[in-house]
Structures are given as C-alpha cells and as structure tokens.
Design a protein around this motif. Structure first.
Motif, PDB file in Angstrom:
ATOM      1  N   ARG A  44      -2.395  -7.276  -1.954  1.00  0.00           N
ATOM      2  CA  ARG A  44      -2.007  -7.718  -3.287  1.00  0.00           C
ATOM      3  C   ARG A  44      -0.486  -7.778  -3.315  1.00  0.00           C
ATOM      4  NH1 ARG A  44      -5.073  -3.119  -6.356  1.00  0.00           N
ATOM      5  NH2 ARG A  44      -4.344  -2.090  -4.482  1.00  0.00           N
ATOM      6  N   PRO A  45       0.085  -8.970  -3.159  1.00  0.00           N
ATOM      7  CA  PRO A  45       1.543  -9.091  -3.072  1.00  0.00           C
ATOM      8  C   PRO A  45       2.246  -8.427  -4.257  1.00  0.00           C
ATOM      9  CG  PRO A  45       0.490 -11.201  -2.648  1.00  0.00           C
ATOM     10  CD  PRO A  45      -0.579 -10.267  -3.117  1.00  0.00           C
ATOM     11  N   LEU A  46       3.311  -7.717  -3.936  1.00  0.00           N
ATOM     12  CA  LEU A  46       4.169  -7.067  -4.934  1.00  0.00           C
ATOM     13  C   LEU A  46       3.402  -6.103  -5.834  1.00  0.00           C
ATOM     14  CD1 LEU A  46       6.398 -10.122  -5.851  1.00  0.00           C
ATOM     15  CD2 LEU A  46       6.810  -8.374  -4.124  1.00  0.00           C
ATOM     16  N   HIS A  47       2.363  -5.490  -5.292  1.00  0.00           N
ATOM     17  CA  HIS A  47       1.603  -4.482  -6.031  1.00  0.00           C
ATOM     18  C   HIS A  47       1.573  -3.215  -5.183  1.00  0.00           C
ATOM     19  CE1 HIS A  47      -1.454  -2.849  -8.718  1.00  0.00           C
ATOM     20  NE2 HIS A  47      -1.988  -2.337  -7.624  1.00  0.00           N
ATOM     21  N   TRP A  48       2.139  -2.144  -5.709  1.00  0.00           N
ATOM     22  CA  TRP A  48       2.187  -0.891  -4.964  1.00  0.00           C
ATOM     23  C   TRP A  48       1.527   0.200  -5.775  1.00  0.00           C
ATOM     24  CZ3 TRP A  48       6.375  -4.124  -5.608  1.00  0.00           C
ATOM     25  CH2 TRP A  48       6.783  -4.796  -4.456  1.00  0.00           C
ATOM     26  N   ASP A  49       0.634   0.907  -5.146  1.00  0.00           N
ATOM     27  CA  ASP A  49       0.057   2.085  -5.769  1.00  0.00           C
ATOM     28  C   ASP A  49       0.801   3.289  -5.198  1.00  0.00           C
ATOM     29  OD1 ASP A  49      -1.846   0.799  -7.424  1.00  0.00           O
ATOM     30  OD2 ASP A  49      -3.151   0.500  -5.707  1.00  0.00           O
ATOM     31  N   HIS A  50       0.120   4.072  -4.413  1.00  0.00           N
ATOM     32  CA  HIS A  50       0.734   5.258  -3.830  1.00  0.00           C
ATOM     33  C   HIS A  50       0.899   5.132  -2.315  1.00  0.00           C
ATOM     34  CE1 HIS A  50      -0.463   6.895  -7.725  1.00  0.00           C
ATOM     35  NE2 HIS A  50       0.463   7.807  -7.510  1.00  0.00           N
ATOM     36  N   GLU A  51       0.805   3.926  -1.791  1.00  0.00           N
ATOM     37  CA  GLU A  51       0.826   3.759  -0.343  1.00  0.00           C
ATOM     38  C   GLU A  51       2.121   4.230   0.299  1.00  0.00           C
ATOM     39  OE1 GLU A  51      -0.208  -0.294   0.420  1.00  0.00           O
ATOM     40  OE2 GLU A  51      -2.085  -0.092  -0.672  1.00  0.00           O
ATOM     41  N   GLY A  52       3.250   3.904  -0.299  1.00  0.00           N
ATOM     42  CA  GLY A  52       4.530   4.357   0.253  1.00  0.00           C
ATOM     43  C   GLY A  52       4.624   5.869   0.236  1.00  0.00           C
ATOM     44  N   LEU A  53       4.243   6.468  -0.884  1.00  0.00           N
ATOM     45  CA  LEU A  53       4.261   7.920  -1.007  1.00  0.00           C
ATOM     46  C   LEU A  53       3.290   8.561  -0.023  1.00  0.00           C
ATOM     47  CD1 LEU A  53       5.202  10.462  -2.495  1.00  0.00           C
ATOM     48  CD2 LEU A  53       3.366  10.050  -4.142  1.00  0.00           C
ATOM     49  N   VAL A  83      -3.226   5.723   9.493  1.00  0.00           N
ATOM     50  CA  VAL A  83      -2.583   6.479   8.417  1.00  0.00           C
ATOM     51  C   VAL A  83      -3.490   6.360   7.193  1.00  0.00           C
ATOM     52  CG1 VAL A  83      -0.506   6.748   7.019  1.00  0.00           C
ATOM     53  CG2 VAL A  83      -0.316   5.900   9.373  1.00  0.00           C
ATOM     54  N   PRO A  84      -4.201   7.439   6.854  1.00  0.00           N
ATOM     55  CA  PRO A  84      -5.152   7.366   5.736  1.00  0.00           C
ATOM     56  C   PRO A  84      -4.454   7.394   4.382  1.00  0.00           C
ATOM     57  CG  PRO A  84      -5.167   9.557   6.700  1.00  0.00           C
ATOM     58  CD  PRO A  84      -4.237   8.726   7.525  1.00  0.00           C
ATOM     59  N   MET A  85      -4.905   6.534   3.491  1.00  0.00           N
ATOM     60  CA  MET A  85      -4.412   6.525   2.119  1.00  0.00           C
ATOM     61  C   MET A  85      -5.344   7.360   1.258  1.00  0.00           C
ATOM     62  SD  MET A  85      -1.668   4.622   2.226  1.00  0.00           S
ATOM     63  CE  MET A  85      -1.362   5.361   3.840  1.00  0.00           C
ATOM     64  N   ARG A  86      -4.904   7.742   0.078  1.00  0.00           N
ATOM     65  CA  ARG A  86      -5.707   8.619  -0.784  1.00  0.00           C
ATOM     66  C   ARG A  86      -7.023   7.983  -1.223  1.00  0.00           C
ATOM     67  NH1 ARG A  86      -1.618   9.949  -5.373  1.00  0.00           N
ATOM     68  NH2 ARG A  86      -0.276   9.937  -3.553  1.00  0.00           N
ATOM     69  N   ARG A 121       8.396   7.011  -7.198  1.00  0.00           N
ATOM     70  CA  ARG A 121       7.401   8.082  -7.188  1.00  0.00           C
ATOM     71  C   ARG A 121       8.018   9.387  -6.699  1.00  0.00           C
ATOM     72  NH1 ARG A 121       3.030   6.052  -8.971  1.00  0.00           N
ATOM     73  NH2 ARG A 121       2.318   3.984  -8.506  1.00  0.00           N
ATOM     74  N   LEU A 122       8.928   9.299  -5.745  1.00  0.00           N
ATOM     75  CA  LEU A 122       9.606  10.504  -5.260  1.00  0.00           C
ATOM     76  C   LEU A 122      10.438  11.117  -6.384  1.00  0.00           C
ATOM     77  CD1 LEU A 122      10.818   9.245  -1.781  1.00  0.00           C
ATOM     78  CD2 LEU A 122       8.918  10.771  -2.238  1.00  0.00           C
ATOM     79  N   ARG A 123      11.162  10.271  -7.114  1.00  0.00           N
ATOM     80  CA  ARG A 123      12.006  10.758  -8.218  1.00  0.00           C
ATOM     81  C   ARG A 123      11.152  11.313  -9.365  1.00  0.00           C
ATOM     82  NH1 ARG A 123      15.048   6.375  -6.547  1.00  0.00           N
ATOM     83  NH2 ARG A 123      14.209   4.942  -8.060  1.00  0.00           N
ATOM     84  N   GLY A 147      14.582  -0.883   4.819  1.00  0.00           N
ATOM     85  CA  GLY A 147      14.077  -2.247   4.889  1.00  0.00           C
ATOM     86  C   GLY A 147      14.846  -3.181   3.987  1.00  0.00           C
ATOM     87  N   THR A 148      14.660  -4.465   4.234  1.00  0.00           N
ATOM     88  CA  THR A 148      15.264  -5.518   3.430  1.00  0.00           C
ATOM     89  C   THR A 148      14.151  -6.432   2.908  1.00  0.00           C
ATOM     90  OG1 THR A 148      15.555  -6.915   5.375  1.00  0.00           O
ATOM     91  CG2 THR A 148      17.409  -5.508   4.776  1.00  0.00           C
ATOM     92  N   SER A 149      14.469  -7.299   1.952  1.00  0.00           N
ATOM     93  CA  SER A 149      13.511  -8.258   1.417  1.00  0.00           C
ATOM     94  C   SER A 149      12.326  -7.520   0.800  1.00  0.00           C
ATOM     95  CB  SER A 149      13.082  -9.242   2.516  1.00  0.00           C
ATOM     96  OG  SER A 149      12.227 -10.227   2.014  1.00  0.00           O
ATOM     97  N   TYR A 150      11.096  -7.863   1.166  1.00  0.00           N
ATOM     98  CA  TYR A 150       9.901  -7.201   0.642  1.00  0.00           C
ATOM     99  C   TYR A 150       9.976  -5.697   0.890  1.00  0.00           C
ATOM    100  CZ  TYR A 150       4.878  -6.315  -0.130  1.00  0.00           C
ATOM    101  OH  TYR A 150       3.675  -5.860  -0.582  1.00  0.00           O
ATOM    102  N   LEU A 151      10.517  -5.323   2.043  1.00  0.00           N
ATOM    103  CA  LEU A 151      10.604  -3.914   2.402  1.00  0.00           C
ATOM    104  C   LEU A 151      11.468  -3.144   1.401  1.00  0.00           C
ATOM    105  CD1 LEU A 151       9.882  -5.530   5.081  1.00  0.00           C
ATOM    106  CD2 LEU A 151      10.767  -3.537   6.262  1.00  0.00           C
ATOM    107  N   THR A 152      12.448  -3.813   0.790  1.00  0.00           N
ATOM    108  CA  THR A 152      13.278  -3.162  -0.220  1.00  0.00           C
ATOM    109  C   THR A 152      12.465  -2.854  -1.465  1.00  0.00           C
ATOM    110  OG1 THR A 152      15.245  -4.301   0.578  1.00  0.00           O
ATOM    111  CG2 THR A 152      15.342  -3.415  -1.651  1.00  0.00           C
ATOM    112  N   TRP A 153      11.666  -3.798  -1.924  1.00  0.00           N
ATOM    113  CA  TRP A 153      10.824  -3.557  -3.096  1.00  0.00           C
ATOM    114  C   TRP A 153       9.847  -2.422  -2.823  1.00  0.00           C
ATOM    115  CZ3 TRP A 153      12.011  -5.327  -7.674  1.00  0.00           C
ATOM    116  CH2 TRP A 153      12.789  -6.472  -7.778  1.00  0.00           C
ATOM    117  N   ASP A 154       9.270  -2.424  -1.638  1.00  0.00           N
ATOM    118  CA  ASP A 154       8.332  -1.371  -1.273  1.00  0.00           C
ATOM    119  C   ASP A 154       9.040  -0.018  -1.247  1.00  0.00           C
ATOM    120  OD1 ASP A 154       5.477  -1.010  -0.103  1.00  0.00           O
ATOM    121  OD2 ASP A 154       6.783   0.192   1.194  1.00  0.00           O
TER     122      ASP A 154
END
Length: 141
Positions: free
Chosen positions: A91-100, A22-25, A134-136, A120-127
């Motif tokens: 990088r724990p608890l650091h999200w760029d655009h990977e989920g999007l 799955v390629p990221m930007r 970003r969707l909103r 998801g739960t736990s870390y998956l919830t934060w992600d």
C-alpha cells in the motif's frame, strides 16, 4: 538464509546475509539483507526500508550498506510489505508499525549493540519519518 562474504574492506571483511525473515506484529514476514563486519562484536546498525528492491540500496548516492559496514557498523536493508522478496499487500505511502517492528527486531539481534538508526532518501525518507514519529511517541526507547 544465504550468507556471502563480501568484498574485503581495508582491514575488514563484510558478511552479507540474504533474505532474513523479519516478522511483523500482524504475522506478515518482511525480508531483509544484513551487512555487517565479519566478527563476533555487536555493532550499531542502520536500517534501510525500500519499495525499490534491496539491491537498489547498493546504488544510493548517499549512505549505502557497504559504507556502513566499512565504517564498522551493520546495515539492514529490507523490502517493504508486498515488494520484491517481502510478502503482504503493498500500500504505497501507508505505514503501520513496520518501521518500528523492524527497528525492534534489529535491536534484538546478537550482532546489534542496541543502537539503531534509520537512513534513506526519497520513499525511504517518508518511511524513516513514519518510524521516527512512533519512536518519539514513546513506542520505543
């Protein structure tokens, strides 16, 4: 990418595809397993992104990829950047655009009907929440 026929569900068989790229930007490749009914019909899809290893999602006490497929949905289970089969620096608890990026990639697959949820739960919830923000913000319909 390896394919495995999963356990037969009542009236349906699950196809599991392992380690899809799955390629990221930014060019980094994250790897995901896809669980889906073994048919030619596009399905709504649930995305799970985890730092705990894709196999860890099989033991969730809540919704699992197998539950998704048994209910007639597809599931994407992805190792986050720098963890297990995905490349890059974690990088724990650091999200760029990977989920999007993952949601957009999922929605574009032939086996997805364009309806994508994130679970998801736990870390998956934060992600999930980071992707949802970003969707909103209008970055995805």
């Amino acid at each position: 990418m390896a394919e495995t026929k999963g356990a037969r569900m009542p009236g349906r068989c699950t196809l599991i595809e392992h380690d899809a790229d799955v390629p990221m930007r930014d060019g980094v490749i994250l790897r995901a397993d896809m669980w889906r009914p073994d048919d030619e019909v596009p399905h709504p899809t649930i995305v799970f992104r985890t730092p705990y290893g894709k196999a860890g999602c099989l033991r969730l006490d809540t919704l699992s990829p197998a539950d998704c497929a048994a209910a007639g949905n597809a599931a994407v289970v992805q190792d986050v950047r720098g963890r297990f089969s995905s490349v890059g620096e974690w990088r724990p608890l650091h999200w760029d655009h990977e989920g999007l990026d993952t949601v957009e990639w999922t929605a574009a697959q032939a086996w997805c009907d364009g309806n994508v949820g994130i679970a998801g739960t736990s870390y998956l919830t934060w992600d999930r929440e980071a992707a949802g923000l970003r969707l909103r913000m209008g970055e995805l319909r």
